[in-house]
Design a protein around this motif. Structure first.
Motif, PDB file in Angstrom:
ATOM      1  N   ARG A  10       0.832  -1.216   0.000  1.00  0.00           N
ATOM      2  CA  ARG A  10       0.000   0.000   0.000  1.00  0.00           C
ATOM      3  C   ARG A  10       0.859   1.257   0.000  1.00  0.00           C
ATOM      4  O   ARG A  10       0.475   2.310   0.512  1.00  0.00           O
ATOM      5  N   GLU A  11       2.073   1.121  -0.570  1.00  0.00           N
ATOM      6  CA  GLU A  11       2.998   2.235  -0.783  1.00  0.00           C
ATOM      7  C   GLU A  11       3.560   2.841   0.496  1.00  0.00           C
ATOM      8  O   GLU A  11       4.256   3.862   0.455  1.00  0.00           O
ATOM      9  N   ILE A  12       3.274   2.228   1.668  1.00  0.00           N
ATOM     10  CA  ILE A  12       3.766   2.815   2.920  1.00  0.00           C
ATOM     11  C   ILE A  12       4.480   1.812   3.825  1.00  0.00           C
ATOM     12  O   ILE A  12       5.310   2.203   4.645  1.00  0.00           O
ATOM     13  N   LYS A  13       4.176   0.521   3.689  1.00  0.00           N
ATOM     14  CA  LYS A  13       4.729  -0.464   4.617  1.00  0.00           C
ATOM     15  C   LYS A  13       5.543  -1.513   3.863  1.00  0.00           C
ATOM     16  O   LYS A  13       5.097  -2.022   2.840  1.00  0.00           O
ATOM     17  N   PRO A  14       6.749  -1.844   4.349  1.00  0.00           N
ATOM     18  CA  PRO A  14       7.556  -2.867   3.679  1.00  0.00           C
ATOM     19  C   PRO A  14       6.850  -4.225   3.698  1.00  0.00           C
ATOM     20  O   PRO A  14       6.203  -4.590   4.690  1.00  0.00           O
ATOM     21  N   PRO A  15       6.967  -4.997   2.623  1.00  0.00           N
ATOM     22  CA  PRO A  15       6.358  -6.330   2.581  1.00  0.00           C
ATOM     23  C   PRO A  15       7.186  -7.342   3.364  1.00  0.00           C
ATOM     24  O   PRO A  15       8.314  -7.057   3.770  1.00  0.00           O
ATOM     25  N   SER A  16       6.616  -8.517   3.578  1.00  0.00           N
ATOM     26  CA  SER A  16       7.348  -9.657   4.151  1.00  0.00           C
ATOM     27  C   SER A  16       7.397 -10.744   3.086  1.00  0.00           C
ATOM     28  O   SER A  16       6.546 -11.628   3.025  1.00  0.00           O
ATOM     29  N   PRO A  17       8.380 -10.666   2.183  1.00  0.00           N
ATOM     30  CA  PRO A  17       8.349 -11.500   0.972  1.00  0.00           C
ATOM     31  C   PRO A  17       8.926 -12.899   1.154  1.00  0.00           C
ATOM     32  O   PRO A  17       9.829 -13.130   1.965  1.00  0.00           O
ATOM     33  N   TYR A  18       8.372 -13.811   0.376  1.00  0.00           N
ATOM     34  CA  TYR A  18       8.984 -15.116   0.146  1.00  0.00           C
ATOM     35  C   TYR A  18       8.808 -15.467  -1.317  1.00  0.00           C
ATOM     36  O   TYR A  18       8.060 -14.810  -2.053  1.00  0.00           O
ATOM     37  N   ALA A 273     -12.235 -11.791  -7.261  1.00  0.00           N
ATOM     38  CA  ALA A 273     -10.860 -11.918  -6.773  1.00  0.00           C
ATOM     39  C   ALA A 273      -9.924 -10.956  -7.509  1.00  0.00           C
ATOM     40  O   ALA A 273     -10.086 -10.720  -8.711  1.00  0.00           O
ATOM     41  N   ASP A 274      -8.940 -10.419  -6.782  1.00  0.00           N
ATOM     42  CA  ASP A 274      -7.907  -9.577  -7.384  1.00  0.00           C
ATOM     43  C   ASP A 274      -6.818 -10.491  -7.934  1.00  0.00           C
ATOM     44  O   ASP A 274      -5.817 -10.764  -7.267  1.00  0.00           O
ATOM     45  N   LEU A 275      -6.995 -10.971  -9.145  1.00  0.00           N
ATOM     46  CA  LEU A 275      -6.131 -12.011  -9.700  1.00  0.00           C
ATOM     47  C   LEU A 275      -4.807 -11.472 -10.227  1.00  0.00           C
ATOM     48  O   LEU A 275      -3.861 -12.238 -10.406  1.00  0.00           O
ATOM     49  N   LEU A 276      -4.727 -10.180 -10.496  1.00  0.00           N
ATOM     50  CA  LEU A 276      -3.451  -9.618 -10.938  1.00  0.00           C
ATOM     51  C   LEU A 276      -2.491  -9.464  -9.768  1.00  0.00           C
ATOM     52  O   LEU A 276      -1.293  -9.697  -9.894  1.00  0.00           O
ATOM     53  N   ASN A 277      -3.008  -9.089  -8.612  1.00  0.00           N
ATOM     54  CA  ASN A 277      -2.178  -9.067  -7.397  1.00  0.00           C
ATOM     55  C   ASN A 277      -2.080 -10.444  -6.765  1.00  0.00           C
ATOM     56  O   ASN A 277      -1.110 -10.760  -6.088  1.00  0.00           O
ATOM     57  N   GLY A 278      -3.112 -11.278  -6.999  1.00  0.00           N
ATOM     58  CA  GLY A 278      -3.065 -12.658  -6.553  1.00  0.00           C
ATOM     59  C   GLY A 278      -3.614 -12.882  -5.156  1.00  0.00           C
ATOM     60  O   GLY A 278      -3.673 -11.975  -4.328  1.00  0.00           O
ATOM     61  N   LEU A 279      -4.043 -14.121  -4.920  1.00  0.00           N
ATOM     62  CA  LEU A 279      -4.481 -14.568  -3.605  1.00  0.00           C
ATOM     63  C   LEU A 279      -3.484 -15.589  -3.088  1.00  0.00           C
ATOM     64  O   LEU A 279      -2.994 -16.430  -3.835  1.00  0.00           O
ATOM     65  N   ASN A 280      -3.215 -15.543  -1.806  1.00  0.00           N
ATOM     66  CA  ASN A 280      -2.346 -16.537  -1.170  1.00  0.00           C
ATOM     67  C   ASN A 280      -2.805 -16.688   0.266  1.00  0.00           C
ATOM     68  O   ASN A 280      -2.464 -15.881   1.129  1.00  0.00           O
ATOM     69  N   GLN A 281      -3.621 -17.732   0.532  1.00  0.00           N
ATOM     70  CA  GLN A 281      -4.200 -17.848   1.867  1.00  0.00           C
ATOM     71  C   GLN A 281      -4.749 -19.259   2.112  1.00  0.00           C
ATOM     72  O   GLN A 281      -4.837 -20.074   1.195  1.00  0.00           O
ATOM     73  N   TRP A 282      -5.115 -19.478   3.372  1.00  0.00           N
ATOM     74  CA  TRP A 282      -5.804 -20.706   3.762  1.00  0.00           C
ATOM     75  C   TRP A 282      -7.302 -20.476   3.582  1.00  0.00           C
ATOM     76  O   TRP A 282      -7.834 -19.458   4.016  1.00  0.00           O
ATOM     77  N   PHE A 283      -7.980 -21.425   2.955  1.00  0.00           N
ATOM     78  CA  PHE A 283      -9.412 -21.360   2.742  1.00  0.00           C
ATOM     79  C   PHE A 283     -10.114 -22.420   3.582  1.00  0.00           C
ATOM     80  O   PHE A 283      -9.625 -23.550   3.718  1.00  0.00           O
ATOM     81  N   GLU A 284     -11.265 -22.043   4.147  1.00  0.00           N
ATOM     82  CA  GLU A 284     -12.040 -22.963   4.967  1.00  0.00           C
ATOM     83  C   GLU A 284     -12.811 -23.948   4.086  1.00  0.00           C
ATOM     84  O   GLU A 284     -13.412 -23.557   3.087  1.00  0.00           O
ATOM     85  N   LEU A 285     -12.814 -25.203   4.463  1.00  0.00           N
ATOM     86  CA  LEU A 285     -13.578 -26.222   3.737  1.00  0.00           C
ATOM     87  C   LEU A 285     -15.037 -26.197   4.191  1.00  0.00           C
ATOM     88  O   LEU A 285     -15.329 -25.978   5.366  1.00  0.00           O
ATOM     89  N   LYS A 286     -15.927 -26.438   3.245  1.00  0.00           N
ATOM     90  CA  LYS A 286     -17.363 -26.441   3.525  1.00  0.00           C
ATOM     91  C   LYS A 286     -17.988 -27.723   3.013  1.00  0.00           C
ATOM     92  O   LYS A 286     -17.493 -28.356   2.081  1.00  0.00           O
ATOM     93  N   GLU A 287     -19.121 -28.084   3.616  1.00  0.00           N
ATOM     94  CA  GLU A 287     -19.856 -29.253   3.154  1.00  0.00           C
ATOM     95  C   GLU A 287     -20.732 -28.902   1.955  1.00  0.00           C
ATOM     96  O   GLU A 287     -20.877 -29.679   1.036  1.00  0.00           O
ATOM     97  N   GLU A 288     -21.329 -27.724   1.989  1.00  0.00           N
ATOM     98  CA  GLU A 288     -22.234 -27.311   0.935  1.00  0.00           C
ATOM     99  C   GLU A 288     -21.672 -26.107   0.207  1.00  0.00           C
ATOM    100  O   GLU A 288     -20.777 -25.429   0.694  1.00  0.00           O
ATOM    101  N   LYS A 289     -22.253 -25.840  -0.937  1.00  0.00           N
ATOM    102  CA  LYS A 289     -21.773 -24.771  -1.783  1.00  0.00           C
ATOM    103  C   LYS A 289     -21.883 -23.425  -1.094  1.00  0.00           C
ATOM    104  O   LYS A 289     -22.914 -23.096  -0.522  1.00  0.00           O
ATOM    105  N   GLY A 290     -20.788 -22.646  -1.193  1.00  0.00           N
ATOM    106  CA  GLY A 290     -20.774 -21.310  -0.640  1.00  0.00           C
ATOM    107  C   GLY A 290     -19.643 -20.522  -1.244  1.00  0.00           C
ATOM    108  O   GLY A 290     -18.669 -21.095  -1.708  1.00  0.00           O
TER     109      GLY A 290
END
Length: 292
Positions: A10-18, A273-290
Motif C-alpha cells: 500500500r505504498e507505505i509499509k515494507p512487505p514480508s516476501p517469500y 478476486a484480485d487475480l493480478l495481485n493474486g491470492l495466497n491464503q488458507w481457505f475454509e472447507l465447507k460441506e455445501e456450496k458457498g
C-alpha cells in the motif's frame, strides 16, 4: 538468492516476501523475510527436469499473507546455451515495481543413478554469488538441496472440516490462470482410518469437465502437502466469468456413495478476486456450496 526494490505494501509499509518456484507441477517455497524491500533468502532448491527444451521455471514473489509482489519465467532451454549450463544473473520481475529484480543462480546437471531414467536432468536453483546488477555473464555453482518452506499462517476461523492453502493468480501477458495447491491441514476424518487424500479442481461452468485437474494422492495423512501447480490457458476476461471449485477427496473409493468420498469443498468466485495481485491464503472447507 535475493531481491531488490520490491514494491511497498500500500505504498507505505515494507512487505514480508517469500519466493515460490515451480517446474511443471512441482512447487517449492523459500523462507519469509520480514518487512523488507530487499530480502536475502539464501535458499537452494532442486527439481527433476525431463525435457529442458520445453519446460519453464516460474517464480512468484509473494508478500506473506497479502498478495503477489512480482512474477518471472525462465525457459530452461536458455540454460542449454549458457556456459557450463549455468546462469547467474539479476532477473527483472513482471507485475512489480519499475526496478524490482531477483538475483538467482540456475544450473542444469545430468543425473547418473540407477534409480533415474537416463533423460532426466536436475535443475538447481541456488544461493548466488553477488555480481553487480548490470553483470550480463554467468558463473558456476554447487548443488545443494533444501525442502520448501511451509507458510503457517492461519485463516481467521478454523473450519471443522479443515483448511486448504492455495495461491491463485493470472499471468496477464501469457493469458494464463495459475493455481498452486500447497497443502491441507486438520482434515476431518470420515472414519477412524486416515484417508488417502487428493485435490480436484474445476472451473465452473464446465459442462464437459474439460478444465478438470487433480493432484497426486497423498497416503494416510490428515495434513497432506501437495505443492502442485496447475495452469489454464485463459485470458483474464474469461477467468472473471468462472468459479473455481476445489474438492478435497478421499482416494479410497466408497462403493456406497461417491459423495462420502468428498472431505470438503471450496468455491471461489473469480469475478470477485484480485487475480493480478493474486491470492495466497488458507481457505475454509465447507460441506455445501458457498462463496469465498
Amino acid at each position: 538468492e535475493q531481491a531488490s526494490a520490491l514494491p511497498m505494501r500500500r505504498e507505505i509499509k515494507p512487505p514480508s516476501p517469500y519466493v515460490e518456484l515451480s517446474v511443471r507441477n512441482v512447487s517449492l517455497k523459500s523462507k519469509v523475510c520480514a518487512e523488507t524491500v530487499s530480502p536475502v533468502w539464501d535458499d537452494t532448491f532442486s527439481f527433476l527436469v525431463k525435457n529442458p527444451h520445453e519446460e519453464t521455471l516460474e517464480m512468484i514473489v509473494i508478500d506473506n499473507g497479502h498478495g503477489i509482489l512480482g512474477t518471472m519465467s525462465v525457459p530452461l532451454r536458455d540454460l542449454l546455451n549458457a556456459e557450463g549450463l549455468t546462469m547467474d544473473h539479476w532477473f527483472r520481475l513482471k507485475q512489480s515495481g519499475t526496478d524490482s529484480q531477483v538475483l538467482m543462480r540456475l544450473q542444469l546437471r545430468i543425473l547418473s543413478s540407477q534409480h533415474l531414467v537416463p533423460e532426466e536432468d536436475a535443475l538447481n536453483v541456488a544461493s548466488a554469488t553477488l555480481p553487480s546488477k548490470s553483470h550480463p555473464n554467468y558463473a558456476d555453482q554447487d548443488l545443494r538441496h533444501r525442502t520448501g518452506y511451509t507458510d503457517g499462517a492461519a485463516g481467521t476461523q478454523e473450519s471443522p472440516l479443515g483448511q486448504i492453502h492455495l495461491t491463485i493468480y493470472v499471468l496477464e501477458d501469457e493469458k494464463k490462470l495459475v493455481v498452486v495447491v500447497h497443502a491441507c491441514r486438520k482434515l476431518k476424518l470420515p472414519s477412524k482410518e486416515v484417508p488417502d487424500t487428493y485435490v480436484s479442481l474445476i472451473l465452473q461452468p464446465d459442462k464437459y469437465r474439460a478444465t478438470k485437474k487433480k493432484t497426486a494422492v497423498k497416503k494416510k495423512s490428515a495434513n497432506p502437502e501437495f505443492q502442485e501447480k496447475f495452469e489454464w490457458d485463459m485470458p483474464l476476461e474469461e477467468v472473471k466469468k468462472r468459479q473455481l471449485e476445489i474438492s478435497i477427496k478421499n482416494g479410497i473409493s466408497s462403493f456406497m456413495s461417491r459423495d462420502r468420498d468428498v472431505i470438503g469443498k471450496v468455491y471461489i468466485d473469480l469475478s470477485q478476486a484480485d487475480l493480478l495481485n493474486g491470492l495466497n491464503q488458507w481457505f475454509e472447507l465447507k460441506e455445501e456450496k458457498g462463496n469465498i
